[in-house]
Design a protein around this motif. Structure first.
Motif, PDB file in Angstrom:
ATOM      1  N   ARG A   1      -6.868   4.111 -11.027  1.00 43.82           N
ATOM      2  CA  ARG A   1      -6.722   5.158  -9.834  1.00 43.82           C
ATOM      3  C   ARG A   1      -6.535   6.593 -10.387  1.00 43.82           C
ATOM      4  NH1 ARG A   1      -8.039   3.065  -5.402  1.00 43.82           N
ATOM      5  NH2 ARG A   1      -7.530   0.968  -5.008  1.00 43.82           N
ATOM      6  N   GLY A   2      -6.233   6.618 -11.619  1.00 38.97           N
ATOM      7  CA  GLY A   2      -5.818   7.802 -12.196  1.00 38.97           C
ATOM      8  C   GLY A   2      -4.732   8.494 -11.420  1.00 38.97           C
ATOM      9  N   THR A   3      -3.520   7.888 -10.971  1.00 38.84           N
ATOM     10  CA  THR A   3      -2.453   8.535 -10.276  1.00 38.84           C
ATOM     11  C   THR A   3      -1.254   7.883 -11.047  1.00 38.84           C
ATOM     12  OG1 THR A   3      -2.372   6.716  -8.877  1.00 38.84           O
ATOM     13  CG2 THR A   3      -3.398   8.663  -8.261  1.00 38.84           C
ATOM     14  N   ILE A   4      -0.173   8.802 -10.903  1.00 38.23           N
ATOM     15  CA  ILE A   4       1.220   8.281 -11.400  1.00 38.23           C
ATOM     16  C   ILE A   4       2.206   8.482 -10.015  1.00 38.23           C
ATOM     17  CG2 ILE A   4       3.215   8.795 -12.750  1.00 38.23           C
ATOM     18  CD1 ILE A   4       1.449  10.011 -14.563  1.00 38.23           C
ATOM     19  N   VAL A   5       2.580   7.352  -9.609  1.00 41.24           N
ATOM     20  CA  VAL A   5       3.353   7.262  -8.337  1.00 41.24           C
ATOM     21  C   VAL A   5       4.742   6.853  -8.403  1.00 41.24           C
ATOM     22  CG1 VAL A   5       3.096   6.315  -5.895  1.00 41.24           C
ATOM     23  CG2 VAL A   5       1.141   6.920  -7.096  1.00 41.24           C
ATOM     24  N   GLY A   6       5.933   7.528  -7.875  1.00 36.33           N
ATOM     25  CA  GLY A   6       7.003   7.015  -7.709  1.00 36.33           C
ATOM     26  C   GLY A   6       7.170   5.873  -6.739  1.00 36.33           C
TER      27      GLY A   6
ATOM     28  N   GLY B   1      -1.627  11.167   4.093  1.00 36.28           N
ATOM     29  CA  GLY B   1      -2.270   9.824   4.763  1.00 36.28           C
ATOM     30  C   GLY B   1      -3.244   9.465   3.701  1.00 36.28           C
ATOM     31  N   GLU B   2      -3.808  10.057   2.736  1.00 38.81           N
ATOM     32  CA  GLU B   2      -4.689   9.563   1.807  1.00 38.81           C
ATOM     33  C   GLU B   2      -4.238   8.324   0.930  1.00 38.81           C
ATOM     34  OE1 GLU B   2      -7.338  10.719  -1.963  1.00 38.81           O
ATOM     35  OE2 GLU B   2      -6.717  12.340  -0.673  1.00 38.81           O
ATOM     36  N   MET B   3      -4.601   7.233   0.863  1.00 35.44           N
ATOM     37  CA  MET B   3      -4.311   6.072   0.280  1.00 35.44           C
ATOM     38  C   MET B   3      -4.106   6.206  -1.246  1.00 35.44           C
ATOM     39  SD  MET B   3      -3.146   2.998   0.965  1.00 35.44           S
ATOM     40  CE  MET B   3      -4.059   2.715   2.415  1.00 35.44           C
ATOM     41  N   LEU B   4      -2.989   5.898  -1.949  1.00 35.61           N
ATOM     42  CA  LEU B   4      -2.715   6.392  -3.481  1.00 35.61           C
ATOM     43  C   LEU B   4      -2.804   5.020  -4.184  1.00 35.61           C
ATOM     44  CD1 LEU B   4       0.173   8.958  -3.149  1.00 35.61           C
ATOM     45  CD2 LEU B   4      -2.246   9.541  -3.294  1.00 35.61           C
ATOM     46  N   VAL B   5      -2.284   3.987  -3.510  1.00 33.23           N
ATOM     47  CA  VAL B   5      -2.167   2.810  -4.490  1.00 33.23           C
ATOM     48  C   VAL B   5      -2.486   1.662  -3.224  1.00 33.23           C
ATOM     49  CG1 VAL B   5      -0.587   1.167  -5.505  1.00 33.23           C
ATOM     50  CG2 VAL B   5      -0.307   3.647  -5.803  1.00 33.23           C
ATOM     51  N   HIS B   6      -3.112   0.722  -3.628  1.00 31.31           N
ATOM     52  CA  HIS B   6      -3.795  -0.419  -2.862  1.00 31.31           C
ATOM     53  C   HIS B   6      -2.675  -1.421  -3.149  1.00 31.31           C
ATOM     54  CE1 HIS B   6      -7.215   1.921  -2.094  1.00 31.31           C
ATOM     55  NE2 HIS B   6      -7.193   1.375  -0.907  1.00 31.31           N
ATOM     56  N   LYS B   7      -2.270  -2.345  -2.362  1.00 27.96           N
ATOM     57  CA  LYS B   7      -1.493  -3.606  -2.572  1.00 27.96           C
ATOM     58  C   LYS B   7      -2.658  -4.328  -3.686  1.00 27.96           C
ATOM     59  CE  LYS B   7       0.286  -7.652  -0.485  1.00 27.96           C
ATOM     60  NZ  LYS B   7       0.465  -8.257   0.903  1.00 27.96           N
ATOM     61  N   GLY B   8      -1.830  -4.862  -4.980  1.00 27.72           N
ATOM     62  CA  GLY B   8      -2.812  -5.585  -5.846  1.00 27.72           C
ATOM     63  C   GLY B   8      -2.971  -4.931  -7.191  1.00 27.72           C
ATOM     64  N   ASP B   9      -2.883  -3.294  -7.063  1.00 25.03           N
ATOM     65  CA  ASP B   9      -3.361  -2.549  -8.172  1.00 25.03           C
ATOM     66  C   ASP B   9      -2.130  -2.916  -9.185  1.00 25.03           C
ATOM     67  OD1 ASP B   9      -5.453  -1.356  -6.591  1.00 25.03           O
ATOM     68  OD2 ASP B   9      -4.421   0.480  -6.255  1.00 25.03           O
TER      69      ASP B   9
ATOM     70  N   PHE C   1       2.464  14.121  -2.752  1.00 23.15           N
ATOM     71  CA  PHE C   1       1.541  14.034  -3.875  1.00 23.15           C
ATOM     72  C   PHE C   1       0.674  15.211  -3.819  1.00 23.15           C
ATOM     73  CE2 PHE C   1      -1.426  12.569  -6.492  1.00 23.15           C
ATOM     74  CZ  PHE C   1      -1.005  11.747  -7.392  1.00 23.15           C
ATOM     75  N   ALA C   2       0.798  16.328  -4.598  1.00 21.96           N
ATOM     76  CA  ALA C   2      -0.064  17.434  -4.465  1.00 21.96           C
ATOM     77  C   ALA C   2      -1.409  17.136  -4.994  1.00 21.96           C
ATOM     78  CB  ALA C   2       0.401  18.285  -5.806  1.00 21.96           C
ATOM     79  N   GLY C   3      -2.445  18.055  -4.246  1.00 21.03           N
ATOM     80  CA  GLY C   3      -3.816  17.627  -4.346  1.00 21.03           C
ATOM     81  C   GLY C   3      -4.477  16.717  -3.614  1.00 21.03           C
ATOM     82  N   ARG C   4      -3.840  15.732  -2.851  1.00 20.44           N
ATOM     83  CA  ARG C   4      -4.274  14.907  -1.953  1.00 20.44           C
ATOM     84  C   ARG C   4      -3.907  15.163  -0.543  1.00 20.44           C
ATOM     85  NH1 ARG C   4      -5.284   9.833  -5.211  1.00 20.44           N
ATOM     86  NH2 ARG C   4      -5.845  10.501  -7.359  1.00 20.44           N
ATOM     87  N   GLU C   5      -4.670  14.489   0.359  1.00 20.90           N
ATOM     88  CA  GLU C   5      -4.445  14.815   1.761  1.00 20.90           C
ATOM     89  C   GLU C   5      -3.417  13.678   2.134  1.00 20.90           C
ATOM     90  OE1 GLU C   5      -6.153  16.867   3.903  1.00 20.90           O
ATOM     91  OE2 GLU C   5      -7.370  17.380   2.168  1.00 20.90           O
TER      92      GLU C   5
ATOM     93  N   TYR D   1       0.794  -1.150   0.054  1.00 21.43           N
ATOM     94  CA  TYR D   1       0.144   0.059   0.196  1.00 21.43           C
ATOM     95  C   TYR D   1       0.868   1.212   0.161  1.00 21.43           C
ATOM     96  CZ  TYR D   1      -3.871  -3.187   1.449  1.00 21.43           C
ATOM     97  OH  TYR D   1      -4.839  -4.143   1.451  1.00 21.43           O
ATOM     98  N   VAL D   2       0.561   2.481  -0.624  1.00 21.39           N
ATOM     99  CA  VAL D   2       1.319   3.494  -0.896  1.00 21.39           C
ATOM    100  C   VAL D   2       0.289   4.725  -0.300  1.00 21.39           C
ATOM    101  CG1 VAL D   2       2.403   5.232  -2.253  1.00 21.39           C
ATOM    102  CG2 VAL D   2       2.579   2.598  -2.571  1.00 21.39           C
ATOM    103  N   LYS D   3       0.738   5.310   0.863  1.00 15.09           N
ATOM    104  CA  LYS D   3       0.077   6.620   1.309  1.00 15.09           C
ATOM    105  C   LYS D   3       0.471   7.806   0.761  1.00 15.09           C
ATOM    106  CE  LYS D   3      -2.231   4.206   5.169  1.00 15.09           C
ATOM    107  NZ  LYS D   3      -2.467   4.493   6.752  1.00 15.09           N
ATOM    108  N   ASN D   4      -0.065   8.897   0.768  1.00 12.64           N
ATOM    109  CA  ASN D   4       0.624  10.155   0.423  1.00 12.64           C
ATOM    110  C   ASN D   4       1.133  10.591   1.726  1.00 12.64           C
ATOM    111  OD1 ASN D   4       1.230  12.531  -0.438  1.00 12.64           O
ATOM    112  ND2 ASN D   4      -0.722  13.497  -0.429  1.00 12.64           N
ATOM    113  N   ASP D   5       2.552  10.858   1.492  1.00 11.09           N
ATOM    114  CA  ASP D   5       3.479  11.222   2.632  1.00 11.09           C
ATOM    115  C   ASP D   5       3.739  12.818   2.585  1.00 11.09           C
ATOM    116  OD1 ASP D   5       4.904  11.745   0.359  1.00 11.09           O
ATOM    117  OD2 ASP D   5       6.757  10.600   1.124  1.00 11.09           O
ATOM    118  N   GLY D   6       2.672  13.409   1.709  1.00  6.31           N
ATOM    119  CA  GLY D   6       2.936  14.971   1.796  1.00  6.31           C
ATOM    120  C   GLY D   6       3.394  15.200   0.533  1.00  6.31           C
TER     121      GLY D   6
END
Length: 94
Positions: A73-78, A41-49, A35-39, A28-33
């Motif tokens: 999810r409409g996200t691009i995550v490093g 602690g908000e979940m960005l990616v779930h395990k299995g995505d 990722f602009a435009g998301r809170e 799981y990947v949460k926003n650590d601050g």
């Protein structure tokens, strides 16, 4: 005098994944601050995505960072290689 455990410098080798590779998130990947435009602690990616590697970058001249697009999810995550598994076209992990 040692500074503790030495970590491998990933960039001495080739990247594990190349652009266009289909991958599955293993964590799981949460926003650590960062990722602009998301809170925070908000979940960005779930395990299995499932996503696709768009680009490969380098962080601190030591680690490969994979820009993964999770289309549903409409996200691009490093992400790091240890957070991903290659996914073959039939949908099962390779």
């Amino acid at each position: 005098m040692g500074l503790g455990r030495e970590e491998e410098v990933e960039t001495r080798g080739v990247p594990v994944f190349m652009p266009g590779t289909k991958v599955r998130a293993t964590r799981y990947v949460k926003n650590d601050g960062t990722f602009a435009g998301r809170e925070i602690g908000e979940m960005l990616v779930h395990k299995g995505d499932v996503g696709y590697v768009r680009d490969v970058g380098v962080f601190l001249q030591r680690y490969y960072i994979y820009a993964v697009e999770f289309i549903e999810r409409g996200t691009i995550v490093g992400m790091r290689a240890r957070e991903l598994h290659a996914e073959n076209d039939s949908g099962s992990a390779s």
